[in-house]
Structures are given as structure tokens and as C-alpha cells.
Design an enzyme around this catalytic site. Structure first.
Site, mmCIF file in Angstrom:
data_model
loop_
_atom_site.group_PDB
_atom_site.id
_atom_site.type_symbol
_atom_site.label_atom_id
_atom_site.label_comp_id
_atom_site.label_asym_id
_atom_site.label_seq_id
_atom_site.Cartn_x
_atom_site.Cartn_y
_atom_site.Cartn_z
ATOM 1 N N ARG A 198 -13.841 13.138 6.220
ATOM 2 C CA ARG A 198 -12.514 13.729 6.491
ATOM 3 C C ARG A 198 -12.081 14.614 5.329
ATOM 4 N NH1 ARG A 198 -8.900 8.819 7.088
ATOM 5 N NH2 ARG A 198 -7.247 10.352 7.244
ATOM 6 N N ASP A 245 -14.907 3.053 6.709
ATOM 7 C CA ASP A 245 -13.881 3.945 6.155
ATOM 8 C C ASP A 245 -14.436 4.790 5.018
ATOM 9 O OD1 ASP A 245 -11.059 4.856 6.043
ATOM 10 O OD2 ASP A 245 -11.219 4.078 4.002
ATOM 11 N N HIS A 304 0.842 -1.194 0.000
ATOM 12 C CA HIS A 304 0.000 0.000 0.000
ATOM 13 C C HIS A 304 0.870 1.234 0.000
ATOM 14 C CE1 HIS A 304 -3.689 2.273 0.828
ATOM 15 N NE2 HIS A 304 -2.908 3.053 1.537
ATOM 16 N N SER A 317 -7.469 3.993 8.952
ATOM 17 C CA SER A 317 -8.079 3.899 7.622
ATOM 18 C C SER A 317 -7.306 2.891 6.759
ATOM 19 C CB SER A 317 -8.071 5.295 6.974
ATOM 20 O OG SER A 317 -8.274 5.223 5.599
ATOM 21 N N LYS A 362 -8.328 -1.487 6.145
ATOM 22 C CA LYS A 362 -8.588 -2.001 4.797
ATOM 23 C C LYS A 362 -7.623 -3.131 4.449
ATOM 24 C CE LYS A 362 -8.570 2.222 3.242
ATOM 25 N NZ LYS A 362 -8.611 3.503 2.590
HETATM 26 N N1 URA Z 1 -5.038 6.573 2.306
HETATM 27 C C1 URA Z 1 -6.057 5.967 2.956
HETATM 28 O O1 URA Z 1 -6.532 4.919 2.543
HETATM 29 N N2 URA Z 1 -6.543 6.542 4.071
HETATM 30 C C2 URA Z 1 -6.042 7.689 4.575
HETATM 31 O O2 URA Z 1 -6.513 8.138 5.590
HETATM 32 C C3 URA Z 1 -4.982 8.320 3.884
HETATM 33 C C4 URA Z 1 -4.481 7.735 2.751
#
Ligand code: URA
Length: 434
Positions: free
Chosen positions: A168, A161, A82, A183, A187
Site C-alpha cells: 500500500r 498486514d 492506538h 490493518s 493488529k
Molecule cells: N496505521 C496502520 O497500522 N495501518 C494503516 O493502514 C494506517 C495507519
């Protein structure tokens, strides 16, 4: 329990209990907590923070706010990667086939671009007919057959999320370390990988502008990984300039294919090998990052990375002819060359502004609903440290109209700084935290 009391408690800097955090997340998910109350609590968290226990509890609650994937029936350690988001970062398109061609299954769920940051799913969807809406059973089947799946965020996964991130985004609460940690990690954990490599971007084109914050974010994410029994490595990498030279969806696909063909080196290549090598190490395939990099280099040289990329395209209904003929990818109708306005050295770049220039060409989006132009974008011609003369080409912009090209040109000129003195070159890989 009542949400107003929870908001007041965080407003007054007190620690929330696991039960209060669970109450908040389930209320956000089922819609019983209003957007204005959710936003108020997000701002209280942004201002007063969450400690380790609260961050763990929030990540846990978010992970279980929807369904979770189970890939335990696939042999081997499943690895995921990621990036916290950046400009010209097309590492996934290169490292996923390379790592899979080493026999390590890669099941990767990716997102779309938003703001200055690009997204893997948009890049993949610029390939004619490529399908990213893959469900769990199809992902399982593909992973077993080819060892590689690249798919969009599944609707049922971490629904909390989706709501929290959308709020956000419009309430100035994105750049909060505990909110980013929960967040991203919720995931990744829900998506079912055993090992995760995080590319934490740091610099002018990243959420984390300085190394101290990037280190803190990395430390918290690796701790959560340990707590969730996942092997996590965080690589802190520079976003002081675009990672690759191409910015924009089909342009980045072309650059990724060129790396897989062995025609392009530089920062994009270097970071891809490092992240890929960390994935191989976490999967137990190699003992060191250096060994992993050598293995991946071999997969470029012998063409097996490129073959795996072709296999991925065919598997997900995309046209694999694009690998040999880039004219089959979308391209923009208009272009404009951007020239240096003075002599000197490229001494710095406001990478977020270059990302915004790419949004101005319509390669990216400001709002989630915005339509993007897959052929639009920018090809950069310079990197920090390069010597230029007035009138040298520093970039080329591609879009559907002269007006959009001119907007992007202005942004690039204000983003690329030229000085008389030769600057320090930013270090690409700043830290690796295992
Ligand atoms: N990427 C994400 O998935 N969440 C965040 O809060 C920031 C970057």
C-alpha cells in the site's frame, strides 16, 4: 478459486465473499499471490471500497494470518491504545505508565515512524539500551510483575498486514478507510487486549484530513471492536498542528518525562489525560472520563506515573538515569533557529510538512530501511493563535549538519502560516465515540 476472478469482481464493483477474502489473505501470507496481483486488488478496493461484511471478513482473515496473543492469565481488563499516526504525538510514553500506575495493566505493541508520522518504538529506542523486542512469554511475565509492557510489533503477528502495508505504501493505496480499519484492528485484536482506545487523528498532519472521514473511520473501527467482543472507544483529535512542542525521538522522550514530572501542560497533556481516562473507563476503573482524568492528574502530582516510567525503563534494560539527566540521551551536533518573516498571528500549520521537516533532520524515515538520528528533530516555539513579530523565534531545528538544518528550516517556513487576523483555534478533541 482464482485471484484474477477476484480482482475482476472487485474492479467491477461486486461484493466479495468471505471465502474469496480468506483466499486472498492466505495467498498474500504464504506468497502464492504475486505482489502485482495483490497491488491490483488493493487498488480496486481503494477505488470501489468494501462494505461492512467485507471489511469484517478482511479484518478476521488478517487477524488469523499469524499467531495471536493470549493474555487471559493476567488479572483485570488489559487495555491498549492506538494512534492513527501524527506529529509530536508522544502520548503513549506518558499514558502507559500513568494508566498502569492506576492498577490497570497496559500491554502495548507499537510501531516505527514512517513518512511524516513518528513511531513509539523509535522514541523508546532513543533511550540507551532500551529493549523493544519482547516476545509473548516475556510480555506475560512483565505484565504480571509491573503491569506495563511496551514492545515492538512481533514478527509472527498479522503477517498479512506486513505485506499489504508495504505494498500500500508504494502503490498509493494507504488512505483507504476499509484498508486502514482492517490493518489497525487486526493488529489490535491479535495483540490480545480486552479494551482498545483509538486516537483517530484528523487534520493536515493525519491520514484523515477532514472530520467526515475521521468519523467514518472511527465508526467502522468501533463496530469491528464490538464484533470482536472488545471494548473500543475512538477519540477524534486534532492534527492541525503538532500535538506537543518537541518533534524527534529523544526530544519527545524529554517532553514526555517533563509531562510526567508535572512541568508541561498544553495539548499533549490534555489529550494524554483524555485517552488515558478512556482506557481507565473501558477497564472499569472509573465511571466517567472526568473521574479518570482526575485520577491520572493525581498520579502525576504524587509521582507514581514517573516511578512507573522508571520501572518500565529498568524492566526493559533501559537507563533510568535519563529521567534525571537528559544529557544521557542522544543529541544533535548542530542546530538552527527559525525566525518569523513577518508580524501577525500564527493562523495555520501544514503539519505534514513539519513532519517532513523532521524527516529532513533525519529524525524520521522515508523508507522502512532508512537509518534515523535519535537526537535530531525540531522544537516548536509557537502554536496556532500566537502573536509573533518579524524576527521572533518560531522553532529550533537539530541535526547532524548545517545542510540538513537548512532543509528543515525551509520546510518549517513554508508550513507555518502567518496572517494579520487572529484565527480560530482548532478544537483539540473533536469527538469521543464509545
Ligand atoms: N496505521 C496502520 O497500522 N495501518 C494503516 O493502514 C494506517 C495507519
Amino acid at each position: 478459486m482464482n485471484i484474477v476472478d477476484i480482482i475482476i469482481k472487485k474492479r467491477d464493483r461486486h461484493k466479495l465473499t468471505r471465502e474469496e477474502i480468506n483466499f486472498f489473505v492466505s495467498g498474500v501470507t504464504d506468497g502464492t499471490i504475486s505482489d502485482y496481483q495483490t497491488s491490483a486488488l488493493l487498488m480496486a478496493v481503494f477505488l470501489n471500497g468494501l462494505d461492512r461484511d467485507e471489511t469484517f471478513a478482511l479484518t478476521d482473515a488478517m487477524t488469523h494470518s499469524g499467531k495471536t496473543f493470549d493474555f487471559s492469565s493476567i488479572n483485570g481488563t488489559k487495555v491498549d491504545k492506538h494512534s492513527t499516526g501524527g506529529v509530536a504525538d508522544t502520548t503513549t510514553l506518558i499514558l502507559a505508565p500513568l494508566v498502569a500506575s492506576c492498577g490497570v495493566p497496559v500491554i502495548k505493541m507499537s510501531g516505527r515512524g514512517l513518512g511524516f508520522s513518528g513511531g513509539t518504538i523509535d522514541k523508546l529506542e532513543s533511550i540507551p539500551n532500551f529493549r523493544t523486542n519482547i516476545d509473548e512469554s516475556e510480555a506475560l511475565q512483565f505484565a504480571k510483575e509491573s503491569g506495563i509492557v511496551l514492545m515492538g510489533q512481533s514478527d509472527g503477528l498479522v503477517p498479512a498486514d506486513k505485506k499489504l502495508y508495504a505494498l500500500r505504501d508504494v502503490t498509493g493505496t494507504v488512505e483507504s478507510i476499509p484498508l486502514i480499519v482492517s490493518s489497525i484492528m487486526s493488529k489490535k485484536i491479535a495483540a490480545g487486549a480486552d479494551a482498545i482506545v483509538l486516537d483517530v487523528k484528523c487534520g493536515s498532519g493525519a491520514f484523515m484530513k477532514n472530520e467526515k472521514d475521521a468519523l467514518e473511520l472511527s465508526k467502522q473501527m468501533t463496530e469491528i471492536g464490538k464484533y470482536a467482543k472488545r471494548k473500543v472507544t475512538a477519540v477524534i483529535s486534532s492534527m492541525d498542528q503538532p500535538l506537543g512542542m518537541n518533534i524527534g525521538n529523544s526530544l519527545e522522550v524529554i517532553e514526555a518525562i517533563e509531562v510526567l514530572k508535572g512541568n508541561v501542560k498544553g495539548d499533549l497533556y490534555e489529550l494524554t489525560l483524555t485517552l488515558g481516562a478512556c482506557m481507565l473507563k473501558n477497564a472499569g476503573k472509573v465511571l466517567s472520563i472526568d473521574e479518570g482524568k482526575k485520577m491520572l492528574e493525581e498520579k502525576i502530582k504524587d509521582g507514581s506515573g514517573l516511578n512507573k516510567f522508571r520501572e518500565l525503563l529498568i524492566q526493559q534494560s533501559g537507563s533510568d538515569s535519563v529521567v534525571d539527566d537528559y544529557s544521557l540521551l542522544p543529541h544533535a551536533s548542530t542546530s538552527k533557529t527559525v525566525y518569523a518573516k513577518e508580524d501577525g498571528f500564527i493562523c495555520g500549520m501544514d503539519t505534514d510538512l513539519i513532519g517532513k521537516a523532521s524527516v529532513a533532520t533525519c529524525a524520521g524515515r522515508i523508507k522502512k530501511e532508512d537509518k534515523i538520528d535519535y537526537g535530531a528533530g525540531i522544537i516548536m516555539n509557537v502554536r496556532i493563535g500566537d502573536k509573533v513579530k518579524m524576527g521572533d523565534k518560531i522553532a529550533e531545528v537539530f541535526s547532524a549538519s548545517d545542510e540538513k538544518c537548512e532543509q528543515a528550516e525551509k520546510l518549517i517556513l513554508s508550513a507555518v502560516h502567518i496572517s494579520k487576523n487572529s484565527p480560530d483555534i482548532p478544537k483539540l478533541i473533536k469527538h469521543i465515540i464509545e
